[in-house]
Design a protein around this motif. Structure first.
Motif, PDB file in Angstrom:
ATOM      1  N   LEU A  75       0.987  -1.052  -0.062  1.00 38.56           N
ATOM      2  CA  LEU A  75       0.009  -0.047   0.024  1.00 38.56           C
ATOM      3  C   LEU A  75       0.721   0.886  -0.023  1.00 38.56           C
ATOM      4  CD1 LEU A  75      -3.006  -0.781   2.352  1.00 38.56           C
ATOM      5  CD2 LEU A  75      -2.897  -0.657  -0.227  1.00 38.56           C
ATOM      6  N   ARG A  76       1.614   1.354  -1.042  1.00 40.84           N
ATOM      7  CA  ARG A  76       2.484   2.489  -1.097  1.00 40.84           C
ATOM      8  C   ARG A  76       2.070   3.280  -2.396  1.00 40.84           C
ATOM      9  NH1 ARG A  76       8.223  -0.400  -0.990  1.00 40.84           N
ATOM     10  NH2 ARG A  76       7.859  -0.041  -3.152  1.00 40.84           N
ATOM     11  N   PRO A  77       2.303   4.684  -2.691  1.00 44.54           N
ATOM     12  CA  PRO A  77       1.824   5.347  -3.587  1.00 44.54           C
ATOM     13  C   PRO A  77       2.010   5.119  -4.818  1.00 44.54           C
ATOM     14  CG  PRO A  77       2.245   6.730  -1.867  1.00 44.54           C
ATOM     15  CD  PRO A  77       2.602   5.490  -1.307  1.00 44.54           C
ATOM     16  N   GLU A  78       3.318   4.187  -5.034  1.00 45.86           N
ATOM     17  CA  GLU A  78       3.511   3.774  -6.533  1.00 45.86           C
ATOM     18  C   GLU A  78       3.002   2.760  -6.923  1.00 45.86           C
ATOM     19  OE1 GLU A  78       6.001   3.501  -3.603  1.00 45.86           O
ATOM     20  OE2 GLU A  78       6.701   5.615  -3.734  1.00 45.86           O
ATOM     21  N   VAL A  79       2.166   1.951  -6.129  1.00 41.28           N
ATOM     22  CA  VAL A  79       1.629   0.671  -6.412  1.00 41.28           C
ATOM     23  C   VAL A  79       0.156   1.067  -6.890  1.00 41.28           C
ATOM     24  CG1 VAL A  79       0.811  -1.540  -5.811  1.00 41.28           C
ATOM     25  CG2 VAL A  79       2.878  -0.459  -4.679  1.00 41.28           C
ATOM     26  N   TYR A  80      -0.455   2.447  -6.484  1.00 44.94           N
ATOM     27  CA  TYR A  80      -1.881   2.734  -7.104  1.00 44.94           C
ATOM     28  C   TYR A  80      -2.026   2.476  -8.269  1.00 44.94           C
ATOM     29  CZ  TYR A  80      -2.292   4.346  -1.954  1.00 44.94           C
ATOM     30  OH  TYR A  80      -2.071   4.624  -0.794  1.00 44.94           O
ATOM     31  N   PRO A  81      -1.142   2.836  -9.251  1.00 46.42           N
ATOM     32  CA  PRO A  81      -1.621   2.657 -10.735  1.00 46.42           C
ATOM     33  C   PRO A  81      -1.844   1.262 -11.057  1.00 46.42           C
ATOM     34  CG  PRO A  81       0.200   4.398 -10.616  1.00 46.42           C
ATOM     35  CD  PRO A  81      -0.022   3.735  -9.216  1.00 46.42           C
TER      36      PRO A  81
END
Length: 91
Positions: A10-16
């Motif tokens: 759940l890091r911002p890099e994984v959102y896409p």
């Protein structure tokens, strides 16, 4: 253990990635439900399966020629036709 796995994914890099996979699963689910519910060649209930091959050309034509296909039939296959016309057809 669970918090380290949660903090890893759940890091911002994984959102896409989550968004892309979610859209793909949504499209697959929509197509599955559409085929099971309204495709004339798919028969789920027992009575429909025993009927064999049906010559229901009108129902097949209605399924194949849906609203989106009718809408896009006479459109030009361009993403931004106004910008393309501006650069290719100078006045």
């Amino acid at each position: 253990m669970a918090s380290s796995a949660l903090s890893k994914w759940l890091r911002p890099e994984v959102y896409p990635l989550f968004a892309a996979v979610g859209v793909a699963v949504g499209i697959c689910g929509f197509q599955l439900v559409r085929n099971v519910c309204i495709n004339p060649e798919v028969r789920v209930n027992k009575e429909g399966r025993t009927s064999g091959v049906l010559d229901n050309f009108a129902e097949g034509e209605k399924y194949a020629e849906h609203g989106l296909r009718k809408f896009l039939r006479n459109k030009s296959p361009e993403i931004m036709p106004a910008i393309n016309g501006f650069f290719t057809n100078p006045k």
